[in-house]
Design a protein around this motif. Structure first.
Motif, PDB file in Angstrom:
ATOM      1  N   GLY A 180      51.768  33.464  44.400  1.00  0.00           N
ATOM      2  CA  GLY A 180      51.954  33.278  43.078  1.00  0.00           C
ATOM      3  C   GLY A 180      51.048  33.901  42.082  1.00  0.00           C
ATOM      4  O   GLY A 180      50.600  34.218  41.815  1.00  0.00           O
ATOM      5  N   PHE A 181      51.282  32.698  41.143  1.00  0.00           N
ATOM      6  CA  PHE A 181      50.925  32.804  40.112  1.00  0.00           C
ATOM      7  C   PHE A 181      50.023  30.937  40.369  1.00  0.00           C
ATOM      8  O   PHE A 181      49.535  31.120  39.093  1.00  0.00           O
ATOM      9  CB  PHE A 181      51.859  31.872  38.115  1.00  0.00           C
ATOM     10  CG  PHE A 181      53.157  32.966  38.020  1.00  0.00           C
ATOM     11  CD1 PHE A 181      52.410  34.527  38.330  1.00  0.00           C
ATOM     12  CD2 PHE A 181      54.398  32.267  38.227  1.00  0.00           C
ATOM     13  CE1 PHE A 181      53.808  35.442  38.127  1.00  0.00           C
ATOM     14  CE2 PHE A 181      54.703  33.858  37.645  1.00  0.00           C
ATOM     15  CZ  PHE A 181      54.896  35.087  38.042  1.00  0.00           C
ATOM     16  N   TYR A 182      50.195  30.654  41.028  1.00  0.00           N
ATOM     17  CA  TYR A 182      49.061  29.845  41.349  1.00  0.00           C
ATOM     18  C   TYR A 182      47.898  30.016  41.602  1.00  0.00           C
ATOM     19  O   TYR A 182      46.861  30.349  42.799  1.00  0.00           O
ATOM     20  CB  TYR A 182      48.791  28.158  42.247  1.00  0.00           C
ATOM     21  CG  TYR A 182      50.842  27.999  42.207  1.00  0.00           C
ATOM     22  CD1 TYR A 182      50.700  26.983  41.275  1.00  0.00           C
ATOM     23  CD2 TYR A 182      51.946  28.012  42.775  1.00  0.00           C
ATOM     24  CE1 TYR A 182      52.334  26.043  41.235  1.00  0.00           C
ATOM     25  CE2 TYR A 182      53.538  28.545  42.156  1.00  0.00           C
ATOM     26  CZ  TYR A 182      53.098  27.248  40.957  1.00  0.00           C
ATOM     27  OH  TYR A 182      54.168  26.442  40.779  1.00  0.00           O
ATOM     28  N   MET A 183      46.724  30.243  40.522  1.00  0.00           N
ATOM     29  CA  MET A 183      45.379  30.524  40.439  1.00  0.00           C
ATOM     30  C   MET A 183      44.574  29.103  40.335  1.00  0.00           C
ATOM     31  O   MET A 183      44.955  28.742  39.870  1.00  0.00           O
ATOM     32  CB  MET A 183      45.328  31.812  40.285  1.00  0.00           C
ATOM     33  CG  MET A 183      46.166  32.639  39.504  1.00  0.00           C
ATOM     34  SD  MET A 183      46.122  34.240  41.282  1.00  0.00           S
ATOM     35  CE  MET A 183      43.856  34.471  40.729  1.00  0.00           C
ATOM     36  N   ASP A 184      43.425  29.420  41.557  1.00  0.00           N
ATOM     37  CA  ASP A 184      42.068  28.351  41.409  1.00  0.00           C
ATOM     38  C   ASP A 184      41.432  28.974  40.660  1.00  0.00           C
ATOM     39  O   ASP A 184      40.740  29.604  41.029  1.00  0.00           O
ATOM     40  CB  ASP A 184      42.364  28.135  42.847  1.00  0.00           C
ATOM     41  CG  ASP A 184      41.214  27.095  43.250  1.00  0.00           C
ATOM     42  OD1 ASP A 184      40.505  26.426  42.301  1.00  0.00           O
ATOM     43  OD2 ASP A 184      40.052  27.123  44.337  1.00  0.00           O
TER      44      ASP A 184
ATOM     45  N   ARG B 124      43.320  39.340  40.552  1.00  0.00           N
ATOM     46  CA  ARG B 124      42.352  39.207  39.624  1.00  0.00           C
ATOM     47  C   ARG B 124      42.709  38.596  38.140  1.00  0.00           C
ATOM     48  O   ARG B 124      43.344  38.692  37.603  1.00  0.00           O
ATOM     49  CB  ARG B 124      41.230  40.210  38.996  1.00  0.00           C
ATOM     50  CG  ARG B 124      41.275  41.421  38.533  1.00  0.00           C
ATOM     51  CD  ARG B 124      41.143  42.113  37.371  1.00  0.00           C
ATOM     52  NE  ARG B 124      41.502  43.246  36.326  1.00  0.00           N
ATOM     53  CZ  ARG B 124      41.134  42.811  35.222  1.00  0.00           C
ATOM     54  NH1 ARG B 124      40.368  41.998  34.614  1.00  0.00           N
ATOM     55  NH2 ARG B 124      41.492  43.911  34.332  1.00  0.00           N
ATOM     56  N   ILE B 125      41.434  37.643  38.081  1.00  0.00           N
ATOM     57  CA  ILE B 125      41.933  36.670  36.764  1.00  0.00           C
ATOM     58  C   ILE B 125      41.638  37.792  35.013  1.00  0.00           C
ATOM     59  O   ILE B 125      40.807  38.163  35.204  1.00  0.00           O
ATOM     60  CB  ILE B 125      41.334  35.653  36.079  1.00  0.00           C
ATOM     61  CG1 ILE B 125      41.970  35.053  37.569  1.00  0.00           C
ATOM     62  CG2 ILE B 125      41.335  34.762  34.996  1.00  0.00           C
ATOM     63  CD1 ILE B 125      42.967  34.010  36.799  1.00  0.00           C
ATOM     64  N   ALA B 126      42.190  38.308  34.789  1.00  0.00           N
ATOM     65  CA  ALA B 126      42.460  39.801  33.299  1.00  0.00           C
ATOM     66  C   ALA B 126      42.432  38.742  32.449  1.00  0.00           C
ATOM     67  O   ALA B 126      41.995  38.777  31.362  1.00  0.00           O
ATOM     68  CB  ALA B 126      43.515  39.977  33.240  1.00  0.00           C
TER      69      ALA B 126
END
Length: 240
Positions: free
Chosen positions: A60-64, A99-101
């Protein structure tokens, strides 16, 4: 991340969750989204179903993000952008590349941009892309920069129904969690509101043909409670 979905059931459940056949269960244009006489693998897929692919990975939106600390109760979905590169099949094996954009410091809040490219397994052909902009209240102040970042009526149980399509954030189902985040009760997922709006546009301008939709961009400006009524207004540009 690779995963397989029994999409026929998921596709139909999603369509019902954003109001398909709610006014008329025999409406052929909307019935094609939940049932087909040749079998469920022949049903058509709403373009906004691709928003579910983010959550189906389990991330989901839970990015480390190293060094970024935030309270999940203060997370809000700000914007969503989608591109669709080929017709969405009702059944497929796919792989997500996440990926983190972008990550931006807004002082009292952090803005996280997460991009998910979904490809068909085997051929590697790109199916669609989601870019989500997430507002993390209380998570800002980690840098010296504050540059701008780039790049219908809901039934009272609608938020719970949408949770079955993988919108599992407790903000949309848990009253105590919602109150801790500053709301009087659980709120609707923004992507559910988007699903209702796009379905209305398709009905008015696309003859309910999902392949007519190639891209979607939206901004969520205010929360919506289940039971409230929204009006979808639309217009064609460049038409005389």
């Amino acid at each position: 991340m690779h995963f397989s979905l029994g999409w026929c059931r998921d596709v139909a459940l999603y369509a019902l969750g954003v109001g398909a056949c709610s006014a008329d269960a025999a409406d052929e244009k909307e019935l094609q989204l939940v049932y087909h006489r040749d079998g469920q693998s022949s049903i058509k897929v709403l373009p906004t179903f691709i928003s579910v692919l983010n959550a189906k990975t389990g991330d989901g939106f839970y990015m480390d993000v190293p060094g970024l600390h935030y309270d999940p109760a203060l997370l809000l979905h700000g914007q969503q952008y989608m591109e669709i590169y080929r017709p969405i099949p009702s059944r497929a094996n796919v792989a997500n590349k996440i990926r983190i954009a972008g990550l931006h410091d807004r002082g009292k809040a952090a803005i996280l941009e997460v991009e998910t490219l979904t490809c068909l397994e085997g051929s590697g052909e790109a199916l669609c892309m989601n870019r989500s902009t997430i507002y993390l209240r209380g998570a800002g102040g980690f840098s010296n920069s504050s540059q701008p970042f780039s790049y219908g009526t809901y039934p009272s149980n609608e938020a719970l129904l949408c949770a079955l399509s993988a919108y599992f954030h407790p903000l949309h189902s848990d009253p105590i969690f919602a109150q801790s985040a500053g709301f009087t009760r659980p709120i609707m997922p923004g992507l559910s509101t988007l699903g209702f709006a796009v379905r209305a546009v398709m009905r008015s301008f696309c003859n309910m043909e999902p392949t007519a939709v190639k891209g979607i961009s939206c901004r969520f400006l205010h929360h919506v409670y289940p039971g409230e009524t929204l009006v979808t207004e639309m217009w064609l540009e460049g038409q005389r």
